[in-house]
Structures are given as C-alpha cells and as structure tokens.
Design an enzyme around this catalytic site. Sequence first.
Site, PDB file in Angstrom:
ATOM      1  N   GLY A   1       0.888  -1.250   0.033  1.00  0.00           N
ATOM      2  CA  GLY A   1       0.032  -0.107   0.019  1.00  0.00           C
ATOM      3  C   GLY A   1       0.952   1.369   0.070  1.00  0.00           C
TER       4      GLY A   1
ATOM      5  N   GLY B   1       2.245   7.284  -0.758  1.00  0.00           N
ATOM      6  CA  GLY B   1       2.790   8.769  -1.164  1.00  0.00           C
ATOM      7  C   GLY B   1       3.621   9.187   0.068  1.00  0.00           C
TER       8      GLY B   1
ATOM      9  N   VAL C   1       6.699   8.639   3.450  1.00  0.00           N
ATOM     10  CA  VAL C   1       7.985   7.867   3.345  1.00  0.00           C
ATOM     11  C   VAL C   1       8.033   6.583   3.975  1.00  0.00           C
ATOM     12  CG1 VAL C   1       8.469   9.031   5.678  1.00  0.00           C
ATOM     13  CG2 VAL C   1      10.508   8.290   4.137  1.00  0.00           C
ATOM     14  N   ASP C   2       7.051   6.260   4.929  1.00  0.00           N
ATOM     15  CA  ASP C   2       7.087   5.084   5.613  1.00  0.00           C
ATOM     16  C   ASP C   2       6.873   3.838   4.526  1.00  0.00           C
ATOM     17  OD1 ASP C   2       7.880   6.104   7.986  1.00  0.00           O
ATOM     18  OD2 ASP C   2       5.476   6.319   8.526  1.00  0.00           O
ATOM     19  N   SER C   3       5.749   4.054   3.622  1.00  0.00           N
ATOM     20  CA  SER C   3       5.416   2.946   2.901  1.00  0.00           C
ATOM     21  C   SER C   3       6.423   2.901   1.531  1.00  0.00           C
ATOM     22  CB  SER C   3       3.691   3.265   2.395  1.00  0.00           C
ATOM     23  OG  SER C   3       3.753   4.659   1.479  1.00  0.00           O
TER      24      SER C   3
ATOM     25  N   MET D   1      -4.193   3.840  -2.653  1.00  0.00           N
ATOM     26  CA  MET D   1      -5.693   3.795  -2.508  1.00  0.00           C
ATOM     27  C   MET D   1      -6.281   5.063  -2.221  1.00  0.00           C
ATOM     28  SD  MET D   1      -6.156   0.870   0.632  1.00  0.00           S
ATOM     29  CE  MET D   1      -4.580   0.899   1.225  1.00  0.00           C
TER      30      MET D   1
ATOM     31  N   CYS E   1     -10.921   1.627   9.777  1.00  0.00           N
ATOM     32  CA  CYS E   1     -10.101   1.785   8.477  1.00  0.00           C
ATOM     33  C   CYS E   1      -9.236   0.629   8.151  1.00  0.00           C
ATOM     34  CB  CYS E   1      -9.432   3.094   8.465  1.00  0.00           C
ATOM     35  SG  CYS E   1      -8.520   3.428   7.054  1.00  0.00           S
TER      36      CYS E   1
ATOM     37  N   GLY F   1       3.119   0.403   5.682  1.00  0.00           N
ATOM     38  CA  GLY F   1       4.147   0.991   6.383  1.00  0.00           C
ATOM     39  C   GLY F   1       3.763   1.314   7.879  1.00  0.00           C
TER      40      GLY F   1
ATOM     41  N   CYS G   1      -8.319   9.213   9.287  1.00  0.00           N
ATOM     42  CA  CYS G   1      -7.682   7.964   8.182  1.00  0.00           C
ATOM     43  C   CYS G   1      -8.383   8.263   6.776  1.00  0.00           C
ATOM     44  CB  CYS G   1      -8.044   6.640   8.755  1.00  0.00           C
ATOM     45  SG  CYS G   1      -7.286   5.401   7.666  1.00  0.00           S
TER      46      CYS G   1
END
Length: 372
Positions: A7, A10, A12-14, A33, A109, A134, A202
Amino acid sequence: MAKIVVGLSGGVDSAVSAYLLKKAGHNVIAVFMRNWDSSLNNDFLGKKNEKNFTICPQEQDWLDAKVVAKQLNIPIFRIDFIKEYWDEVFSDLILKYQSGLTPNPDILCNKNIKFKHFLDYAQKVHNADFIAMGHYAKTDNGNLYAGADSLKDQSYFLGQLSKSQLQKTIFPLGNLLKSEVRKIANELGLINAKKKDSTGICFIGERKFTDFLQNYIPAQPGNIIDISTKKVLGKHIGIMYFTIGQRKGFGLSGMKEPYFVVGHNLKEKILYVSPQSEKKWLESDSLMAKNANFLSENFRNLDNLSAKFRYRQEAIPIRIEKIQDNSFWISYQKYQAITPGQQVVIYHQNQVILAGEIALLFRNGKKLDYLD
C-alpha cells in the site's frame, strides 16, 4: 520469493517499506488507495489551509506515490474504495459521535479497508502472496507485536485485525526507528524523504474538527453545567464536539482553574464539566469492553498484562476479571479520562493478545454515567 502488494500512500514509511521488500528480492507491486471524495461526500466545511494548495493533498499524495514507484522501478496501480470507506468506516464514525461516543476511525479503517478490501483486491487482481504496509508493528504467524520504535508503534490501531489478516500481512518497518527510515529515504534520494507525516482522520486528512462534523451532524447548542454544583457556566455548540477529559475549546473564561469535560446528557443537550481540583469525576478503576478480538489462545493463563486506552499512552498494568461472549471486564489502578467508544488494547509484554471497544466504566464498583 513472494509476490507482495504494498500500500503506497505517497508517504515515506510505505516508500521505504517497498524498497526494503524489493531489496530482499521479492516481486513488489505498489497500489495507491483513494478512499475519500470531498465532492461526493459533502466535505466542504473544515478544510485546513486549502488556499495554500494548488492541488488537493490526496492528489498530491498520488503524484508522490507515482514518482516513488518510478524511483524504485516498481509498477503502481490505483484503486478506489470510496463507497466501502463510507459504508464501513465513516457511517459508523458519525453514528457514534451522534451517540456521544468518541470513536477511533483508524481502527475500522484498518480492519475493513486496508486489511480487508485491499487484501481481497491484492489477492484477486494481483494474485499476491502477501500485502505490506508502512506501519510500525510486527507480525509473526498471525500474532501481532508492538514495533521497535516506541514513539511510533501502531499496534494499538491494529488490535481488531484477525489472525488470518495478520498471516497475510508484512510490516517491513517493525524493527526500525523512524529516524532510520528517514535516513534510508534520504540515502535513496526519494522524493518524499522529508515529507511530513500524515495526520488527521484516516484517508481524509487534517480538518478543523468542529466545522468538519457540521457537514454531517447539525450543531445542537446546550448548557455547560458544573456536575457538582449544577450551576450553568455557559453554552456549548454541540455535545458531539467534546470528549471526556477535554479541557479546552468549550469557551469557559474567567474561571479560577481549568475545567474538564466529565459527562454528556444527550437528551437535554447538557455538557457536564468539573474543575481540575475534582479529578474524581474522571477516575475509573475498571471497565467493560465489547466487540472483543482475541489474538491469543493462552491469555487466560498469562500474568503481567498491560493495556493502552489511547494511542501513544504508556501501557498500565491490568487484570482480566471476566470474559463473557464477545465482552470482557478488566480492572486497574485508578486512571483518568478513559473514554467510551475508544479501544482498549491488552498486551503481554509486547504482544497484543486482546482488544475491544470501551463500553462501560466503573469506580469502586459503581457505573460511571459519562453518557445519559
């Protein structure tokens, strides 16, 4: 190696999650998503700093995700779950606010969108072996654990996931600190290496909460009353805008000490408050939770249990007193401002073993009437 759908939000973690999985040799596919449409969902009031944007933040996230996917040389797709989010997350949020509760939309969510519809999509459309997110948390054979970064740990928000959902999920950042994630992103030159962490509701983002809720729940003004003296202290704009323990935003001025929200009377539209010196109105020592999610089969035999009642709260020692059907009762030393509608997540060391929605609170065996 496994086929993994990440997922890609946009952020930094993902982005770093996708990089780590690709580096490990997996076949990585990115999916962005989109779960909220401001026009379709009548989201007009409460937007923050909208004049500062040349493009709406969600579309900017999509553009960032596409650039990151190109930088990492992985394919990216986009999927909408706007109807599912409205039906299975947001409608529940509004209903609970109307009932005077304080819900946590991130819980539903995660349970119904990110780890249900997204997982189904990844398996059916991309034939994925796993999905990855992430989040700062860990999984192992369907068990859920707190992430290594205690300041960013998100296991609290994941407590309603099923073991089958967790068995199909990977959290690549579980053993990393946020500072380490930023460092990796900087070293890779990722476009979002310094991007601010997302906040707010969320998939909806930052909103001026009171104005935002007025899109969906008409304001219903009423009296602010001191719960001890029964004196009317002022007027509020609507009970649903205030949560138990809140000490700002209800317009009381000229008081000798701060006041806290300690209860609601929905029928009479009364907001009960109490001065800071009378903290007893916020204290409880046991609770009942419903919608229990059992993530360990051996929890009845475990000692040294602890619980969190809100995100980023330090876990406190608790004792499980009773389990009946889909509800459970726990006791603890007196604690302030535990709020109906929020989640209680129970840990054994760093493993999540049980979670549920806080329904009733008690002090010295007497039920606290936060909601009338």
